[in-house]
Design an enzyme around this catalytic site. Structure first.
Site, mmCIF file in Angstrom:
data_model
loop_
_atom_site.group_PDB
_atom_site.id
_atom_site.type_symbol
_atom_site.label_atom_id
_atom_site.label_comp_id
_atom_site.label_asym_id
_atom_site.label_seq_id
_atom_site.Cartn_x
_atom_site.Cartn_y
_atom_site.Cartn_z
ATOM 1 N N GLU A 96 70.443 89.108 -26.139
ATOM 2 C CA GLU A 96 69.612 89.070 -27.213
ATOM 3 C C GLU A 96 71.179 89.178 -29.066
ATOM 4 O OE1 GLU A 96 65.918 90.295 -27.615
ATOM 5 O OE2 GLU A 96 65.653 89.766 -25.255
ATOM 6 N N CYS A 337 64.499 94.380 -29.325
ATOM 7 C CA CYS A 337 65.421 93.405 -28.337
ATOM 8 C C CYS A 337 65.205 93.973 -26.641
ATOM 9 C CB CYS A 337 67.127 94.246 -28.790
ATOM 10 S SG CYS A 337 67.630 92.986 -29.719
#
Ligand code: SAH
Length: 347
Positions: A96, A337
């Site tokens: 990500e 995240c």
């Protein structure tokens, strides 16, 4: 049977390494600058390097390759325009990247590993453990392709995505040199923050490089009893050793460290924690960045309420500590995240 020689991802190479490669191929050195520029413009194929002779393009593609990451998912926050990308890497893994818009510029939060082995209790990235570390070009691609997809010039980078940067030291340092290079994306070291859970055995090595970046230390607790519970990386190292290493790092580099402090309801948010944190921050000459914990659905930990956060912050200020409460961005798009990756790749 002839072994096929393994080709190298060419974006892993610094201009000086490209220069050596050119020399070895009997090419003039200036070709390395031309190639490095093309790579940092996001070419997907050597054929797109129009000022490079055909023969050299062929020779390059024998030894090297270019990987263009694919977007597996993209989420845009309706609240603040924060964008979160999930990238497909060449081996099918995914990481990500988050793009945030601040007054001072566009900031990107990048991942440094696929997964993480540090085991912090509040963090989604570590749930499946570490899969592998990212290569320099994979981190560079996070910045480059976010810039290309968004059409926004990125000026600031934080290494606060999935992974522990100091557990991938050499690749991270090479990425920093790549992204900082004046002929590449040219992002100033002063605009880069490297965040660590406190792998203090790597601090000296980092200080010796004397990079002008900001070292952020994820402290989250000012005493061993609390920190050992939520951050296994503290065990065998300890808060006091960490604070001393921070002080030393500041002494050597002149760069003030930032303590990250995620406030967790009933865990690390008492007045006593604030008093002790103030002492540690002063010893280390550190700035304190208070963050309300982001919800992670696999964990029962909750953020402290706004009132508690404000009181905690006031205690730090009353001791003359330099502190800020960080604004929460992207709370509607799997903010922490690791959450988006987990949705797509169940370990
Ligand atoms: N491994 C590095 C960098 C990645 S984590 C580190 O530990 O610093 C980036 C930051 O996000 C760290 O400060 C980490 O502690 C914090 N973080 C992780 N999960 C969080 C959550 N649920 N809420 C708030 N901050 C979190």
């Amino acid at each position: 049977m002839q072994n096929e020689k393994k080709r190298i991802e060419i974006r892993n190479l610094l201009p000086e390494e490209l220069k050596q490669a050119m020399n070895a191929m009997g090419q003039p050195s200036y070709r390395s600058g031309q190639i490095f520029k093309w790579l940092n413009q996001g070419v997907e194929d050597f054929a797109q390097m129009t000022n490079i002779p055909d023969g050299l393009r062929d020779a390059l593609s024998q030894q090297y390759y270019i990987y263009t990451p694919k977007i597996l998912a993209k989420q845009v926050s309706k609240k603040d325009g924060t964008v979160k990308y999930l990238w497909k890497l060449e081996d099918g893994n995914a990481v990500e990247t988050v793009l945030m818009h601040y007054k001072y510029g566009n900031t990107i939060c990048i991942s440094t590993q696929v997964g993480c082995r540090q085991g912090c209790a509040f963090c989604a990235s570590t749930i499946g453990g570490l899969v592998r570390s990212l290569q320099p070009y994979e981190m560079l691609n996070e910045v480059l392709y976010t810039q290309i997809d968004s059409g926004k010039r990125i000026s600031h980078i934080v290494l606060m995505g999935i992974g522990e940067p100091l557990d991938n030291f050499d690749n991270v340092v090479k990425f920093l040199f790549l992204v900082n290079h004046p002929e590449g994306l040219n992002i100033s070291m002063r605009h880069i923050a490297l965040s660590t859970c406190g792998l203090i055995e790597k601090f000296d090595k980092l200080a010796k490089l004397n990079l002008q970046l900001t070292l952020s230390v994820s402290l989250h607790a000012p005493d061993d009893e609390t920190r050992n519970k939520i951050m296994p990386a503290n065990r065998g190292r300890g808060v006091d050793a960490l604070v001393q290493e921070c002080k030393k790092y500041f002494g050597k580099t002149g760069r003030r460290i930032s303590f990250e402090y995620a406030m967790i309801d009933g865990v690390n948010d008492t007045d006593g924690h604030a008093e002790l944190l103030a002492q540690k921050a002063k010893t280390a000459h550190a700035h304190v960045n208070i963050i309300p914990l982001n919800y992670v659905k696999e964990s029962s930990l909750k953020p402290s309420c706004d009132q508690r956060i404000k009181e905690f912050y006031e205690i730090l200020l009353s001791h003359g500590v330099n502190a800020t409460i960080r604004r929460r961005l992207g709370s509607d798009i799997d903010a922490s995240c690791g959450q988006l990756r987990r949705k797509f790749q169940k370990p």
